[in-house]
Design an enzyme around this catalytic site. Structure first.
Site, PDB file in Angstrom:
ATOM      1  N   CYS A  43      17.479   3.727  -8.665  1.00  9.65           N
ATOM      2  CA  CYS A  43      17.139   5.105  -9.042  1.00  9.65           C
ATOM      3  C   CYS A  43      16.950   5.296 -10.547  1.00  9.65           C
ATOM      4  CB  CYS A  43      18.212   6.065  -8.546  1.00  9.65           C
ATOM      5  SG  CYS A  43      18.164   6.247  -6.763  1.00  9.65           S
ATOM      6  N   ARG A  62      18.138  -4.058  -6.828  1.00 11.25           N
ATOM      7  CA  ARG A  62      16.972  -3.483  -7.498  1.00 11.25           C
ATOM      8  C   ARG A  62      17.305  -3.157  -8.960  1.00 11.25           C
ATOM      9  NH1 ARG A  62      15.186   0.746  -2.799  1.00 11.25           N
ATOM     10  NH2 ARG A  62      17.439   0.892  -2.561  1.00 11.25           N
TER      11      ARG A  62
END
Ligand SMILES: NC(=O)c1ccc[n+]([C@@H]2O[C@H](COP(=O)([O-])OP(=O)(O)OC[C@H]3O[C@@H](n4cnc5c(N)ncnc54)[C@H](O)[C@@H]3O)[C@@H](O)[C@H]2O)c1
Length: 442
Positions: A255, A322
């Site tokens: 994010c 990620r």
């Protein structure tokens, strides 16, 4: 109780589905990846998030999983929880969101499409126009961004600090608010654009705090202050609070990096240069690389040196790789010629660059190592400064990228230790200053 359709069986979609089932709603989760749906039907979750498998199991009777979009046709709410990764330009890639809109089946009554994915401000207006164009004027639209954090996702969903609901029509916002009525949290009602901005601004502010305390840590290192004490003293100020003041090796994850870029580009596309956010992003990039400087101060050239990377996930409690700082660190170490051995209790080390040896235990990682770097704050690493580890390392040096260990205890256990923003002990190897350049002949 309502019937809720969820697009996306990832972190946000599955947690949303599991928690709505816990609240008593009937839930249909739709994904496009057959392996994910098959696993869920078998009772398996393909990612690591505490509490999710248990909730899915406990409410199996209220949850169904499907690849077929027609199965959500009778849902009163359609939650969009698909991924919105960055494009090459840094903008959010909304292609999956638009696929959902394109694929919507025929819908009766007044179902509400609820956007949980993080999207740029203005997306709701475009989707509203897209729905109208498709003859779906009777479908309501609500922005209801998600604030959960991986590792504590279920708790965050069930006990949120607030629920943001932005609607074009108040009735649609009321309907979504009723879905959450058993959850005790303030509800912020707004227009759609503002709800979208609440999410982006909250993330940007959190990242700003991280980069801010990391810069303070770097100044602490240069001046002999201890950032842990500084953060404690700063955080006790009621105007500031203690959260997101932990210095470390920078933020990562699915994010923050993409959302900061998306907000920066959203601003640029609108003609505004968001200087503060640009600095926050740059500080974070540099922060990940400072570990290399610390290693070379202790070890000199890293060529042929064995470095253990301990923890690979972008933070503890998740296997999400990620944008994990471990990937940047591993690449930099390989570029310096180091031999890298890496360990994580749950994350997939296969996501690291080729050339890193991924090993199953901490002991395997530190055996013969010239340095151990704590990258992720896993509880398992709190006991790292043990006599066994010291005996097995070629050189007992710990670089603690998360300030997880107690510096004094670690030094007493016979290790050289460097954290982030913490004073270097005279007993540690002293920094090797660059050789002075020869004086220029006049
Ligand atoms: N992960 C987090 O911590 C977090 C927190 C808050 C908000 N968000 C936001 O929520 C969104 C989802 O994030 P995530 O981490 O859950 O992503 P994810 O990648 O884990 O999951 C997205 C899922 O959507 C599926 N999908 C793609 N196209 C689809 C379609 N047409 N129909 C149905 N499913 C489809 C994918 O196969 C995948 O399983 C993103 O916008 C993210 O920024 C994430």
């Amino acid at each position: 109780m309502s019937k809720v359709g969820i697009f996306g069986a990832g972190w946000v979609g599955l947690v949303t589905g599991a928690c709505f089932a816990e609240l008593g709603h009937q839930v249909v989760v739709r994904d496009v990846v057959p392996a994910k749906i098959e696993a869920l039907r078998r009772g398996d979750v393909l990612f690591h998030e505490d509490g999710v498998p248990e909730l899915l199991d406990a409410h199996a009777g209220r949850l169904t999983y499907t690849l077929d979009v027609a199965d959500v046709a009778d849902c009163e709410f359609l939650f969009v929880c698909v991924d919105t990764p960055p494009t090459y330009s840094g903008d959010a890639d909304l292609s999956r969101v638009w696929t959902v809109i394109d694929e919507l089946p025929d819908l009766d009554g007044r179902p509400v499409l609820v956007m949980k994915s993080t999207v740029p401000v203005g997306t709701g207006e475009k989707i509203r126009a897209g729905l109208d164009q498709r003859g779906l004027e009777h479908v309501g639209y609500v922005s209801n961004p998600e604030f959960l954090a991986e590792g504590t996702a279920v708790r965050d969903f069930m006990h949120p600090d607030r629920i943001a609901i932005g609607a074009f029509h108040a009735d649609d916002g009321d309907a979504v608010a009723r879905l959450y009525e058993q959850i005790d949290a303030p509800i912020v009602r707004s227009d759609v654009n503002s709800a979208e901005m609440i999410k982006l601004a909250a993330n940007a502010f959190l990242m700003t705090r991280i980069s801010f305390i990391n810069e303070i840590a770097n100044v602490c290192e240069a001046t002999g202050a201890d950032v842990v004490k500084v953060a404690e003293g700063v955080g006790l100020d009621h105007r500031l609070g203690p959260h997101f003041l932990r210095a470390g090796i920078g933020y990562g994850g699915s994010c923050f990096p993409k959302d900061s870029l998306a907000l920066k580009q959203l601003a640029s596309n609108s003609g505004y240069h968001f200087q503060l956010l640009s600095a926050v992003i740059e500080v974070n990039e540099l922060q990940k690389r400072r570990v290399i400087g610390k290693l070379t101060r202790h070890l000199g050239s890293l060529r042929g040196k064995n470095v253990a990377l301990l923890g690979l996930a972008f933070k503890a409690g998740t296997d999400d790789m990620r944008e994990a700082p471990s990937i940047v660190l591993a690449s930099r170490l390989l570029a310096e010629g180091a031999e890298v051995r890496a360990w994580d209790p749950v994350a997939d080390g296969g996501k690291l660059p080729k050339g890193v040896e991924v090993v199953p235990t901490v002991a395997d990682a530190v055996r013969g190592a010239d340095a151990a770097v704590i990258v992720t704050e896993w509880e398992e690493l709190r006991g790292l400064a043990s006599p066994e580890v010291r005996a097995t390392m070629a050189n007992p040096l710990i670089i603690d990228g998360r300030n997880l260990l107690d510096p004094d205890e670690t030094r007493r256990a016979g290790f050289a230790y460097e954290g982030v923003g913490r004073p270097v002990s005279p007993t540690d190897v002293l920094p090797q200053l660059p050789e002075a350049a020869p004086a220029q002949e006049a």
